[in-house]
Structure formats: C-alpha cells, structure tokens
Design an enzyme around this catalytic site. Structure first.
Site, PDB file in Angstrom:
ATOM      1  CB  SER A  27     -18.180 136.904  37.655  1.00 24.77           C
ATOM      2  OG  SER A  27     -16.904 136.823  37.755  1.00 24.77           O
ATOM      3  CE1 TYR A  49     -18.057 136.323  32.035  1.00 26.07           C
ATOM      4  CE2 TYR A  49     -16.265 138.098  33.527  1.00 26.07           C
ATOM      5  CZ  TYR A  49     -16.953 136.652  33.150  1.00 26.07           C
ATOM      6  OH  TYR A  49     -16.715 135.197  33.921  1.00 26.07           O
ATOM      7  CE  LYS A  73     -20.951 134.775  33.150  1.00 25.05           C
ATOM      8  NZ  LYS A  73     -21.045 133.127  33.206  1.00 25.05           N
TER       9      LYS A  73
HETATM   10  N1  UFG Z   1      -2.334 139.973  34.883  1.00 26.63           N
HETATM   11  C1  UFG Z   1      -1.060 140.279  34.528  1.00 26.63           C
HETATM   12  N2  UFG Z   1      -0.227 140.013  33.843  1.00 26.63           N
HETATM   13  C2  UFG Z   1      -0.734 138.868  32.993  1.00 26.63           C
HETATM   14  C3  UFG Z   1      -2.150 139.000  33.113  1.00 26.63           C
HETATM   15  C4  UFG Z   1      -3.324 139.289  34.418  1.00 26.63           C
HETATM   16  O1  UFG Z   1      -0.138 140.818  35.757  1.00 26.63           O
HETATM   17  O2  UFG Z   1      -0.415 138.937  32.190  1.00 26.63           O
HETATM   18  C5  UFG Z   1      -3.130 140.194  36.860  1.00 26.63           C
HETATM   19  C6  UFG Z   1      -4.169 141.462  36.265  1.00 26.63           C
HETATM   20  O3  UFG Z   1      -3.634 142.699  35.824  1.00 26.63           O
HETATM   21  C7  UFG Z   1      -4.341 140.629  37.544  1.00 26.63           C
HETATM   22  C8  UFG Z   1      -4.579 139.345  37.899  1.00 26.63           C
HETATM   23  O4  UFG Z   1      -2.972 139.194  37.168  1.00 26.63           O
HETATM   24  O5  UFG Z   1      -4.468 141.809  38.793  1.00 26.63           O
HETATM   25  C9  UFG Z   1      -5.567 138.558  37.419  1.00 26.63           C
HETATM   26  O6  UFG Z   1      -5.843 138.865  36.229  1.00 26.63           O
HETATM   27  P1  UFG Z   1      -6.351 137.647  35.478  1.00 26.63           P
HETATM   28  O7  UFG Z   1      -6.604 137.490  33.671  1.00 26.63           O
HETATM   29  O8  UFG Z   1      -5.774 136.190  35.581  1.00 26.63           O
HETATM   30  O9  UFG Z   1      -8.045 138.217  35.801  1.00 26.63           O
HETATM   31  P2  UFG Z   1      -9.016 138.838  36.912  1.00 26.63           P
HETATM   32  O10 UFG Z   1      -9.023 139.141  37.919  1.00 26.63           O
HETATM   33  O11 UFG Z   1      -8.775 140.237  35.796  1.00 26.63           O
HETATM   34  O12 UFG Z   1     -11.098 138.325  36.177  1.00 26.63           O
HETATM   35  C10 UFG Z   1     -11.568 137.042  36.472  1.00 26.63           C
HETATM   36  C11 UFG Z   1     -12.199 136.433  35.748  1.00 26.63           C
HETATM   37  C12 UFG Z   1     -13.043 137.025  34.416  1.00 26.63           C
HETATM   38  C13 UFG Z   1     -13.283 137.713  36.058  1.00 26.63           C
HETATM   39  C14 UFG Z   1     -12.579 138.318  36.417  1.00 26.63           C
HETATM   40  C15 UFG Z   1     -13.554 139.014  37.968  1.00 26.63           C
HETATM   41  O13 UFG Z   1     -10.868 136.169  34.336  1.00 26.63           O
HETATM   42  O14 UFG Z   1     -13.836 135.960  34.075  1.00 26.63           O
HETATM   43  O15 UFG Z   1     -11.541 137.859  37.066  1.00 26.63           O
HETATM   44  O16 UFG Z   1     -12.813 140.161  38.581  1.00 26.63           O
HETATM   45  F1  UFG Z   1     -14.768 138.338  35.421  1.00 26.63           F
END
Ligand code: UFG
Length: 340
Positions: free
Chosen positions: A126, A151, A155
């Site tokens: 990841s 998590y 990785k």
């Molecule tokens: N976000 C929102 N509202 C929500 C959910 C997410 O604004 O309800 C935003 C988050 O703050 C972030 C973006 O949308 O800025 C993406 O969020 P995600 O949760 O979809 O994805 P992440 O980038 O946080 O996480 C993903 C994977 C993880 C991995 C990570 C690595 O889910 O498994 O990328 O950066 F570890």
C-alpha cells in the site's frame, strides 16, 4: 495451464483479479476465510468468466491448515496474496489482530513456498508505507516513514519480511503498492462489500446517494491543496487487477530483474475529495448531500503516484478515468440495493 493461488480471492480486489486471471487463461484456486467477503462472490465470478474457481475456506494465519493446503497443492505456479485486514481505523483498536492476521499469514505462505519450491509471489502492499511523502509524485525509492497505524505497519513489516526472505532463498516476489482502488466490475456482479458504516470515501458517497446514509462528511477543507480538501490517487479496481496478472506473468516467465521488486500502482493523477464528489454528481446526474467537517485523525494531506516505473518496466498503465470509476461504483451500489 498455469495454476495461481489467489488468497483473499473472494474479496474486493481479489475477486476482480480472479476474473482477469481466468480471462487470460490461468487456472485459479482461491483460499479465503470469508471474514470480510461472501461465498456468493464465487457464483458471480463464474457468471462473468464462465469458470468456477476452486475454493477452500480456512485462515491462512493458521499454520497447520496452511501447511496442509500446500501439501495437497504443491503444483501451484504462483501466489497472489491479498488476504489481510485492511481497515486503518480498526487497526488502531485491534492492533494484535492485524499483526497476527497480516504478518502470520505471509510467514505461513512463504514457509510453504520454501518447502514446496513454489517460487513466485505477488504481494498486496500500500502507498500507506510512504506516510506523507516529502516529494510528489511519490516514487518507489521514497523513504518509508514511521507508520501511523498498525495496518500500515503490517504492510511495512511484510515488505521487510519479503525482502530478507527473498535474499535468503530462491523465492521471487513483486510487492505492489496500491494507491486508492475504487470502482467495480462493468458487469456490476462484483465490487466492494463494505461491512457496517464505510470508512472509505467512495462507498460512503454511493451509500449516501442511495439513501443508506444521510450525509457525507468531507473531512477537512483547510489542507494545502487547490480546493482545501485532501488529494488521493484513485485507480479503478479492474486496472489494478490487470496489473496483478502482468506481475505474476513477469515472475513466471522469469522477466523480473531482482528477487524482490516493488511497483507503485496508481494513475499518477491526484483528485481532491470535492473533485471526486463533483465527478460522481456529474456522471451519475445525482445531487449528493455533503457537509464539510474537521479533518479526520491520521489522514495525510495529499499523495499521488509516480507510475513511470510500473509503466515502463511492467508495461502496465491505468486506463480507466475518474468518471468511469464513479459510474461503475454507482452501478454496483444500485445493484446491491436491487435497483439496477
Ligand atoms: N474522506 C472523506 N469522507 C469520508 C471518507 C473519506 O472526506 O467519509 C476523505 C478522506 O479524508 C481522504 C479521502 O477521502 O482524504 C480518501 O479516504 P479513504 O478512506 O477512501 O482512503 P484513504 O486514502 O484514507 O485510505 C486508503 C486505504 C487504506 C490505505 C491508505 C493509504 O483505504 O487502506 O489509502 O493512504 F492505507
């Protein structure tokens, strides 16, 4: 026919990869303990590809069960190892479950590979290993930062275990560092099945659009990005699945240049949360109910991939754009809700 074991093959990325492998003429075996997936995924894989993959249900973190499986299937040509827990927030409250599941399963698999001389492993890593990178786009050579979650730490640890183990054995491995996989299969027969309230952006968007959630919270609008919301590199799960077929072929055909190779998998483009919402609304002709709320703890500000190594060395390039990602995600949600 080359035989590939796909662990976590009934999961989100796993199921899409199984379909791509079958469509390219591989025989696929799946091991999954269904801890975050559904047995009916096998029916849907079969509907798409016309072939029902061989399936066994057990926990790869269990040493004896794993050894027993490999004793019966020592003729496997390659392994794509997806099976793992993946919820960042959950890992903060259940760290030991994450270390046990994610790290122990890798050890058991690599031990079996050593015993049975199965040489080729593709591992799900990841972009979380980079934390907030100092330079964007982020290259594979960027430093690994201290993990923000168990998590992410699993990785990092798994990559290190692979590195030292490949140095000491004849195993060959490709670790694929995914950015943000989203979207669903064009058929809407397979996609992501989030349990409970989704943590990730896209399932939260689609569940809000369908009426399961009242309002999407946009976490933070004061980031140092063009519109103030956080930026990620979203890639379509089918593009990602195809990269796994390329990677396992590369190993089987001995085209790898080192015993452990690492590739970023993304599109190379960053999109903000508001840009994702705009694309979803426009392509699906839906108005989304959302509000800006404070930042979510643990989120990085912006990250997107330098994909040139994967493009040039693997000969793989993400082809599906954000609009298609939004369209297929919405089709999948409607299918789940019985509306399509
Ligand atoms: N976000 C929102 N509202 C929500 C959910 C997410 O604004 O309800 C935003 C988050 O703050 C972030 C973006 O949308 O800025 C993406 O969020 P995600 O949760 O979809 O994805 P992440 O980038 O946080 O996480 C993903 C994977 C993880 C991995 C990570 C690595 O889910 O498994 O990328 O950066 F570890």
């Amino acid at each position: 026919m080359k035989k590939i074991l796909v662990t976590g093959g009934t999961g989100y990325i796993g199921s899409h990869t199984v379909v791509e492998l079958q469509q390219q003429g591989f025989e696929v075996l799946i091991v999954d303990n269904l801890s975050n997936s559904n047995i009916e995924v096998l029916d849907n894989i079969e509907k798409i590809s016309g072939v029902r993959p061989y399936f066994e249900n057990f926990d790869l973190a269990a040493e004896a069960a794993t050894a027993d499986f490999f004793a019966r299937h020592s003729d496997i040509d390659g392994i794509i190892h997806f099976a793992a827990y993946k919820a960042v927030g959950e890992s903060m409250t259940k760290p030991l479950a994450y270390y046990r599941n994610n790290v122990q399963s890798l050890i058991n698999i690599m031990e079996a590979m050593r015993v049975h001389n199965i040489q080729n492993l593709v591992f799900s890593s990841s972009c979380t290993v980079y934390g907030q990178p100092d330079e964007l786009p982020v290259k594979e050579t960027a430093p690994i930062k201290k993990a923000w979650s168990p998590y992410g730490n699993t990785k990092q640890m798994c990559e290190e275990i692979i590195e030292f183990t490949t140095a000491a054995t004849n195993l060959k491995t490709i670790a694929l560092r995914y950015f943000n996989p989203i979207g669903a299969h064009e058929s809407a027969l397979i996609g992501e099945l989030p349990l409970g309230v989704p943590n990730n952006l896209i399932p939260f968007i689609t569940q809000t659009a369908i009426g399961k959630r009242e309002c999407l919270s946009v976490f933070g609008s004061d980031y140092s990005t063009p519109d103030g919301t956080a930026v990620r590199d979203y890639l379509h799960v089918v593009d990602l699945a195809k990269a796994h077929v390329v990677a396992v072929n590369r190993l089987i055909n001995g085209k790898n240049k080192k015993n452990m190779e690492i590739f970023n998998l993304g599109t190379g483009n960053g999109f903000s949360v508001l840009e994702v919402i705009e694309a979803f609304e426009r392509i699906n002709n839906i108005k989304l109910n959302y509000k800006i709320v404070p930042r979510r703890a643990g989120d990085v500000e912006k990250v997107w991939a330098d994909t040139s190594f994967a493009n040039e060395e693997l000969g793989w390039k993400a082809e599906i754009g954000l609009d298609e990602m939004m369209r297929t995600s919405w089709n999948w949600e409607k299918k789940l809700a019985g509306k399509a």
